[in-house]
Design an enzyme around this catalytic site. Structure first.
Site, PDB file in Angstrom:
ATOM      1  CB  SER A 163      -0.873   0.001   1.266  1.00 51.47           C
ATOM      2  OG  SER A 163      -1.634   1.164   1.295  1.00 51.47           O
ATOM      3  N   GLY A 164       0.635   2.129  -0.925  1.00 52.39           N
ATOM      4  CA  GLY A 164       1.436   3.362  -1.015  1.00 52.39           C
ATOM      5  C   GLY A 164       2.642   3.220  -1.901  1.00 52.39           C
ATOM      6  CB  THR A 168      -3.624   3.771  -7.679  1.00 55.96           C
ATOM      7  OG1 THR A 168      -4.022   2.731  -6.806  1.00 55.96           O
ATOM      8  CG2 THR A 168      -4.829   4.400  -8.315  1.00 55.96           C
ATOM      9  CG  ASN A 212      -1.723   5.702  -0.535  1.00 54.32           C
ATOM     10  OD1 ASN A 212      -1.637   6.920  -0.670  1.00 54.32           O
ATOM     11  ND2 ASN A 212      -1.954   4.881  -1.535  1.00 54.32           N
ATOM     12  CB  SER A 215      -5.066   3.526   0.781  1.00 52.62           C
ATOM     13  OG  SER A 215      -4.845   2.157   0.685  1.00 52.62           O
ATOM     14  CB  SER A 216      -6.865   1.342  -4.296  1.00 53.51           C
ATOM     15  OG  SER A 216      -6.097   2.297  -4.969  1.00 53.51           O
ATOM     16  N   GLY A 437      -0.620  -5.791  -2.908  1.00 55.58           N
ATOM     17  CA  GLY A 437       0.481  -6.751  -2.881  1.00 55.58           C
ATOM     18  C   GLY A 437       0.432  -7.600  -1.630  1.00 55.58           C
ATOM     19  CD  GLU A 439      -2.233  -5.568   2.764  1.00 59.90           C
ATOM     20  OE1 GLU A 439      -3.014  -6.041   3.595  1.00 59.90           O
ATOM     21  OE2 GLU A 439      -2.479  -4.531   2.102  1.00 59.90           O
TER      22      GLU A 439
HETATM   23  N1  LIG Z   1       5.514   7.600 -10.157  1.00 57.85           N
HETATM   24  C1  LIG Z   1       5.203   8.395  -9.165  1.00 57.85           C
HETATM   25  N2  LIG Z   1       5.652   9.651  -9.176  1.00 57.85           N
HETATM   26  C2  LIG Z   1       5.343  10.456  -8.157  1.00 57.85           C
HETATM   27  N3  LIG Z   1       4.626  10.117  -7.091  1.00 57.85           N
HETATM   28  C3  LIG Z   1       4.146   8.881  -7.043  1.00 57.85           C
HETATM   29  C4  LIG Z   1       4.419   7.960  -8.070  1.00 57.85           C
HETATM   30  N4  LIG Z   1       3.824   6.823  -7.736  1.00 57.85           N
HETATM   31  C5  LIG Z   1       3.195   7.031  -6.541  1.00 57.85           C
HETATM   32  N5  LIG Z   1       3.378   8.256  -6.129  1.00 57.85           N
HETATM   33  C6  LIG Z   1       2.881   8.860  -4.874  1.00 57.85           C
HETATM   34  O1  LIG Z   1       2.594   7.837  -3.960  1.00 57.85           O
HETATM   35  C7  LIG Z   1       1.257   7.950  -3.502  1.00 57.85           C
HETATM   36  C8  LIG Z   1       0.696   6.569  -3.332  1.00 57.85           C
HETATM   37  O2  LIG Z   1       0.554   6.013  -4.562  1.00 57.85           O
HETATM   38  P1  LIG Z   1      -0.651   5.046  -4.915  1.00 57.85           P
HETATM   39  O3  LIG Z   1      -1.934   5.569  -4.407  1.00 57.85           O
HETATM   40  O4  LIG Z   1      -0.583   4.766  -6.364  1.00 57.85           O
HETATM   41  O5  LIG Z   1      -0.245   3.824  -4.081  1.00 57.85           O
HETATM   42  P2  LIG Z   1      -0.915   2.389  -4.160  1.00 57.85           P
HETATM   43  O6  LIG Z   1       0.160   1.416  -4.404  1.00 57.85           O
HETATM   44  O7  LIG Z   1      -2.053   2.410  -5.101  1.00 57.85           O
HETATM   45  O8  LIG Z   1      -1.401   2.230  -2.678  1.00 57.85           O
HETATM   46  P3  LIG Z   1      -2.691   1.456  -2.195  1.00 57.85           P
HETATM   47  O9  LIG Z   1      -2.423   0.008  -2.286  1.00 57.85           O
HETATM   48  O10 LIG Z   1      -2.850   1.891  -0.820  1.00 57.85           O
HETATM   49  O11 LIG Z   1      -3.781   1.885  -3.087  1.00 57.85           O
HETATM   50  C9  LIG Z   1       0.540   8.707  -4.565  1.00 57.85           C
HETATM   51  O12 LIG Z   1      -0.498   9.441  -4.022  1.00 57.85           O
HETATM   52  C10 LIG Z   1       1.598   9.625  -5.096  1.00 57.85           C
HETATM   53  O13 LIG Z   1       1.659  10.761  -4.285  1.00 57.85           O
HETATM   54 MG   LIG Z   2      -4.047   2.268  -5.065  1.00 59.23          MG
END
Ligand SMILES: Nc1ncnc2c1ncn2[C@@H]1O[C@H](COP(=O)(O)OP(=O)(O)OP(=O)(O)O)[C@@H](O)[C@H]1O
Ligand SMILES: [Mg+2]
Length: 1228
Positions: A163-164, A168, A212, A215-216, A437, A439
């Site tokens: 997560s984070g 997404t 996050n 977070s999705s 992923g 956990e």
């Molecule tokens: N390529 C990137 N460039 C800049 N910032 C990024 C990038 N990827 C992720 N981030 C930052 O990290 C934060 C978390 O990313 P994201 O929401 O995609 O995580 P996630 O893997 O989907 O987490 P979750 O599983 O909780 O949904 C985003 O809000 C963004 O601020």
């Molecule tokens: Mg996400």
């Protein structure tokens, strides 16, 4: 066993485990021999370490040339530290967030917006091969798109990570890429719709968590359909929404964003009837105590806009919002217990939240209150109501809320899908899976189990894919190879989903009315303790451990059964189904109801509350699927779908927990690498032949290692095979395929080492020759340069010397001139000063002299007048006295004589006698008169007497003794002229009477001759004398007048002298005086008598120029010279010599006595010079004028005396200079 060749040599670098950095690099300081217990290492901080060797040597570091490679599989040594190090180096040093690891794209979250996602970048990657550009999500997307277009095969991007970690974000970038490069066919707004799905999905499925902010809370698979390489539409599938978040949020976490967006926009007119307030006032939104978002109100606008883009009408949106508001009010319904024991509960009829809830959903309050506090129990043949406890009622309320939200989410997804669906369908698709992923928390529950189950399935897919790819490669290249160490996670999946597996047992337990977590745990232990992937924790609690591919995870059993059951209060749901709200009714359409359009349902009108429809039979009567079963089914469908696609893997890595930009926490990264299967990929790669080079690549790279004999014509493959056989010797270390050569791990590093050594040797040789050539060339150049420099330097030095000499000479000339100028200036200054001083001194002297002369003249005049007056007064007095005496005496004598004469007269004798005497007397008188006349003539007509007296001034007849020549007695008398005249008269008388008489005394004789005639005579004589005297007085007056005239002349002369002030004038004057002197001398020289000056001694010591102001300063010299001339005239040489000696001695004495008196010395120097000059002028013939020669000294030879005088003049001059110096010094 390790071959000798692979034993790490001294200087090689290895990785050793470290508790902070996970792996640390160290250098081997001593050669390692086989069997050594320790390896001597030097750490990067300089400290030494004896590293114990237990089972195997620490992993070796890759050569420097491989560090920072784009693709980790290209590393010669493929192991965890190498991967970690490469990722760290790329991330921190090159800010490269993407790295390939075989088919995986590792993406490290930078936590910082990077300028690498612009449209230009998209087009830069479009159409390019994967290896051509830097690793990027666009490169992977392009690869998928290209393969789909080329081979017409569906593709999938599997994005996983913590997560984070950025799943997404990566999914969104990939979607943007596809919509950008694929464009849209027919419907140009499809691209917008596809992108608009994200804000809607995020508003309903994302929430703020501690890991996050966005977070999705669900898994998502979006399948983008393509026709003719153009986007035609998309379908979204979701997995396992975290519904528990609707009713409960942990500290610092939030509910789904949509609730906060609605609360933040409560003031909107269209939301006025929803009874919304601040999110902190609702039970379902305030538990995390973190209600503030970035800008929830603005986010609602975006959500509504996205809905509009997706074709959801405003009315449906508002209806959806009222259902969401009803969920919030549902959470606020206060359920109170009837008694302390918790048996029974109730809801107050006046409960505001209940009212709002029912109003918004269009259901009856009483029904809701009833089914909140009761449950219907159906037994065989009868149905009765059971009063619920307060807690059961609360659980029932929360279950309703969760179910409602789940249905809302489902509906929302279906609406999005409907909007994205293309009417013509699609030929190919690219799916993007954004799924949580692996956990592993401290407390792992049902959700983590499902997530890890999904990841286990995905990993299996991944392994199969990697294996398949590997196998394909080997088959293509015709290489005999088997996976010796292929890690298959099928047993673990079997443990979870197999028959009587964990999920089966859980479902069974859920079906049992008395099923519980504890009994389920016991069943698990009984069934699976023998499994290698199942363990029972040592702590006495209901938990179990599953050994996943990414590690062991301990799951706590509590809550599993209930969560899996996902019990829905059917009665309440039935109420909702019967709601007036068409949307609400549609939400609760049961599966299998078929797609009934909302419009059609709306037209059918509201149903009666509490009267369940035919379709809404109680679910208990139906076989309701458990959550795990649903999830397993959807997962299998997903796997099937993914299996039918060509997968591309994106592993997102969260570099630190603090969300800090570009901070790399090695420990956290390694955890994720292990969990996300990157290391597994590497392990699989490393188990086979991880390094693959085409023959051409190998030849190009290692041409230096190929010997001349091995170069067989143009056949690269054969040359490479021969060279490899010689270089690697062991055939198991490499395989020669059809177009590629495959190496086992470490062989490329070894070849690199060999190449490095060869190149080094070649370089050394080249360097040697080149350096020699360079040195020679440099020497030649330097020599030429030196010669040139020398030439120029010498020229420069010579020019400098010449310039210096020129300058020196110029300086000398300048100095000379300057000194001359200075000296001249000084001389002129001194001269001017001297002249000025002289002028002033001379002026002063002249003025002094003049004043002296004036004073002298005036003194002379005064003296003359005074002396005249004194003389006259004395003379008058004396004369008076004499006359008186004479008169007295003569009266007495006359009386006596008268008496005598009276007596005589009485005798004749007497008369005779008298007569005779009278005759004589007359004669005498006559004589006397004559003489007197002669004497008067003599005195009065003397040519020099008066002028001399007048010239001498006061030293005239009164002071100078007058010598009377002739008689000695008379000559000794000293008398005045008048007295002299008297004396002469008396002498005449006495002579007339006879010498005897005269000697006997004249008075007595006169007395005797005192007759009347005599008396008359005497009276007449007296009268005459008186007349004479008066005449004399008159003459004296005349003299005085003449003297005055003379003094006037003198003054005029002085003035004339002052006027001329020149030597010439003086000389002229001197010459004139000389001539005058000469004339006088000549006049006197005619007289044979010696000159009076000759016989007198001159008091030289007292003579001063001031003493005779009118006289010439050289007067003494002239006088002396006159004396000498006189001696010459008299031919008296001895006398002349003695005179000169005496004069010289006298001058010397004067000089001695008055050595400091400038004037005296100057006077006598002038006189000495003048005398010398006179002697020279008149003592010799040579150089004289005719006149001088005519008057030269005839008889004297005074040359010796002249020399003495010369010497004296020199002495005097020196003395004068000294004196002048003495006097001038203080003045200067
Ligand atoms: N390529 C990137 N460039 C800049 N910032 C990024 C990038 N990827 C992720 N981030 C930052 O990290 C934060 C978390 O990313 P994201 O929401 O995609 O995580 P996630 O893997 O989907 O987490 P979750 O599983 O909780 O949904 C985003 O809000 C963004 O601020
Ligand atoms: Mg996400």
């Amino acid at each position: 066993m390790l071959s000798t060749r692979l034993l790490p040599p001294r200087g090689a670098r290895v990785w050793i485990p470290d508790c902070v950095q996970v792996w640390r690099a160290a250098e081997i300081t001593r050669d390692y021999e086989e069997g050594d217990a320790v390896l001597h290492l030097c750490l990067e901080d300089g400290s030494m370490l004896a590293y114990p060797i237990e089972s195997q040597l620490p992993p070796l570091c890759n050569p420097e040339c491989l560090s920072g490679k784009d693709d980790l599989v290209a590393l010669s040594y493929l192991h965890e530290p190498a991967v970690l190090h490469s990722l760290r180096v790329r991330f921190l040093e090159a800010n490269a967030i993407y790295t390939y690891c075989g088919i995986i794209l590792v993406a490290i979250n930078p936590y910082k917006p990077l300028p690498i996602y612009e449209e230009e970048v998209i087009y830069a990657y479009s159409g390019r091969e994967m290896g051509d550009m830097d690793p990027h999500i666009f490169a992977l997307a392009e690869e998928a798109y290209k393969q789909m277009v080329r081979f017409g095969k569906n593709q999938s991007l599997i994005i996983s990570g913590e997560s984070g970690a950025g799943k997404t974000a990566s999914a969104k970038y990939a979607m943007r890429y596809f919509t950008a490069v694929g464009g849209c066919l027919g419907d140009s707004s499809m691209e917008e719709k596809v992108l608009a799905s994200s804000p809607v999905m995020e508003a309903f499925g994302n929430a703020k968590t501690t890991r996050n902010d966005n977070s999705s809370r669900f898994g998502k698979y979006i399948e983008i359909g393509f026709s003719q390489a153009r986007v035609t539409g998309a379908t979204i599938k979701t997995y396992l929404l975290e519904k528990s978040r609707v009713t409960f949020q942990a500290r610092a976490e939030r509910n789904y964003h949509i609730f906060y967006q609605l609360c933040a926009s409560a003031a909107l007119s269209e939301l006025q009837g929803l009874g919304l307030r601040g999110a902190e006032t609702f039970h379902y939104t305030c538990q995390g105590r973190c209600t503030a978002g970035t800008d929830d109100a603005a986010d609602l606008d975006s959500t509504r806009h996205a809905f509009s883009l997706l074709g959801v009408p405003e009315a449906d949106q508002l209806e959806l919002f009222s259902i969401l508001a009803a969920i919030l009010h549902l959470g606020d319904i206060a359920i109170r217990g009837r008694d302390r024991h918790g048996d029974g509960c109730f809801v107050e009829s006046a409960d505001e939240a209940l009212g709002q809830f029912c109003t918004l959903l269009g259901i009856e309050e009483a029904q809701v209150t009833r089914w909140l506090c009761h449950r219907k129990l159906v037994t065989a043949g009868e149905t009765y109501l059971k009063l619920l406890s307060r807690q059961q009622a609360l659980d029932s309320r929360d279950a309703l809320a969760k179910h409602m939200y789940g249905q809302v989410f489902k509906w929302m997804v279906s609406r999005v899908n409907r909007a994205l669906r293309s009417p013509e369908g699609h030929h190919t698709s690219i799916g993007i899976l954004d799924i949580y992923g692996f956990e592993m928390f401290e407390f792992n529950s049902f959700e983590q189990f499902c997530i890890n189950y999904a990841n286990e399935k995905l990993q299996q897919l991944f392994n199969l894919h990697v294996f398949k790819l590997e196998q394909e490669d080997y088959v293509t290249e015709e290489i005999p190879w088997v996976f010796v160490d292929f890690c298959d996670n099928q047993p673990c999946i079997e443990l979870i989903e197999g028959r009587l597996g964990i999920l089966d047992l859980l479902n069974e337990e859920c079906k049992m009315p008395q099923g519980s977590d504890g009994s389920w745990a016991q069943k698990l232990y009984q069934t699976h303790l023998g499994s290698s992937h199942f363990q029972k924790p040592k702590r006495p609690m209901d938990a179990f451990i599953v050994c996943h591919f990414a590690g062991k995870v301990e799951y706590q059993c509590s809550g599993f059964v209930e969560k899996n059951r996902d019990t829905i209060p059917e009665e309440l749901v039935g109420l909702l189904r019967a709601s007036k709200s068409a949307l609400l009714a549609e939400l609760f359409l049961e599966d299998g109801d078929g797609a009934v359009s909302l419009q059609s349902r709306r037209s059918s009108g509201p149903r009666l509350p509490g009267r369940p429809s035919r379709r809404s039979l109680p679910s208990s009567q139906r076989s309701k699927k458990s959550i795990s079963s649903q999830f397993r089914a959807s997962l299998n469908r997903l796997m099937e779908m993914l299996g039918s696609t060509m997968p591309h893997y994106v592993r997102c890595i969260k570099p630190n927990d603090g969300k800090l930009p570009f901070v790399f926490d090695s420990r956290r990264v390694v955890e994720q690498l292990r969990a996300c299967g990157v290391l597994e990929t590497i392990r699989i790669s490393a188990a086979g032949y991880p390094s693959r080079w085409t023959y051409q690549e190998f030849f190009d790279r290692y041409r230096a290692l190929v010997s001349r004999e091995e170069l067989v014509g143009a056949d690269v493959k054969q040359s490479c095979s021969l060279a490899l056989g010689r270089l690697l010797q062991d055939p198991s270390k490499y395989q020669c395929g059809k177009s590629k050569v495959f190496f086992r791990a470490g062989q490329v590093a070894y070849l690199e080492e060999l190449r490095y050594r060869r190149l080094r040797a070649a370089c050394t040789l080249l360097q040697r020759h080149l350096r020699g050539w360079l040195a020679r060339r440099r020497f030649g150049r330097v020599r030429a340069a030196v010669l040139c420099l020398q030439r120029h330097a010498r020229g420069l030095l010579a020019r400098r010397l010449a310039a210096m000499l020129r300058r020196s000479r110029a300086a000398v000339v300048l100095q000379k001139t300057l000194r001359m100028v200075l000296a001249r200036r000084s001389y002129l200054r001194t001269r001017r000063a001297a002249v000025t001083i002289q002028a002033f001194a001379r002026g002063m002297f002249a003025r002094r002299l003049y004043q002296q002369m004036v004073r002298h003249q005036k003194a002379v005049v005064i003296q003359a007048a005074v002396r005249g007056w004194l003389a006259r007064s004395r003379y008058a007095r004396l004369r008076g006295a004499v006359l008186y005496l004479q008169c007295c005496y003569r009266r007495a004598r006359a009386r006596r004589e008268l008496q005598c004469l009276r007596a005589e007269a009485r005798s004749v004798e007497h008369y005779k006698q008298l007569h005779k005497g009278m005759e004589i007397k007359v004669m005498q008188l006559q004589c006397r008169l004559d003489e007197q006349v002669g004497a008067a003539a003599c005195f009065g007509t003397s040519p020099c007497a008066r002028p001399r007296w007048s010239a001498r001034g006061s030293r005239g007849p009164t002071s100078e003794p007058c010598q009377v020549p002739g008689d000695d007695t008379a000559s000794s008398w000293v008398c005045t002229p008048q007295q002299g005249a008297c004396c002469v008269s008396l002498a005449v008388i006495m002579t007339a009477r006879g010498p005897g008489q005269a000697r006997q005394g004249t008075p007595a004789r006169l007395g005797d001759s005192g007759s009347p005639g005599a008396r008359r005579l005497l009276a007449s004589q007296l009268q005459e004398e008186k007349q004479q005297h008066e005449e004399e007085v008159e003459g004296l007056h005349l003299d005085i007048r003449s003297l005055k005239q003379l003094s006037q002349q003198q003054a005029a002369l002085i003035q004339d002298l002052q006027r001329h002030q020149g030597q010439e004038g003086l000389q002229h004057h001197v010459v004139r005086l000389k001539e005058e002197n000469w004339v006088r001398v000549r006049e006197q020289g005619s007289d044979s008598s010696p000159h009076p000056i000759v016989s007198c001694s001159i008091p030289l010591g007292n003579y001063r120029p001031q003493s005779s102001p009118g006289a010439l300063p050289e007067l003494p010299a002239f006088l002396l010279f006159l004396c000498l001339r006189h001696a010459d005239h008299c031919r008296d040489e001895p006398r002349a010599r003695s005179l000169l000696d005496a004069a010289i001695n006298a001058i010397k004495r004067v000089m001695k006595k008055h050595s400091d008196d400038f004037e005296v010395v100057a006077l006598w120097l002038a006189n000495t010079c003048q005398l010398l000059n006179c002697l020279r002028q008149y003592g010799q013939d040579e150089g004289n004028t005719a006149r001088q020669s005519a008057h030269r000294l005839q008889h004297l030879d005074l040359q010796s005396a002249g020399r003495s005088l010369g010497a004296l003049a020199v002495q005097l001059y020196q003395q004068l200079i000294r004196t002048a110096e003495k006097r001038l010094k203080p003045m200067i």
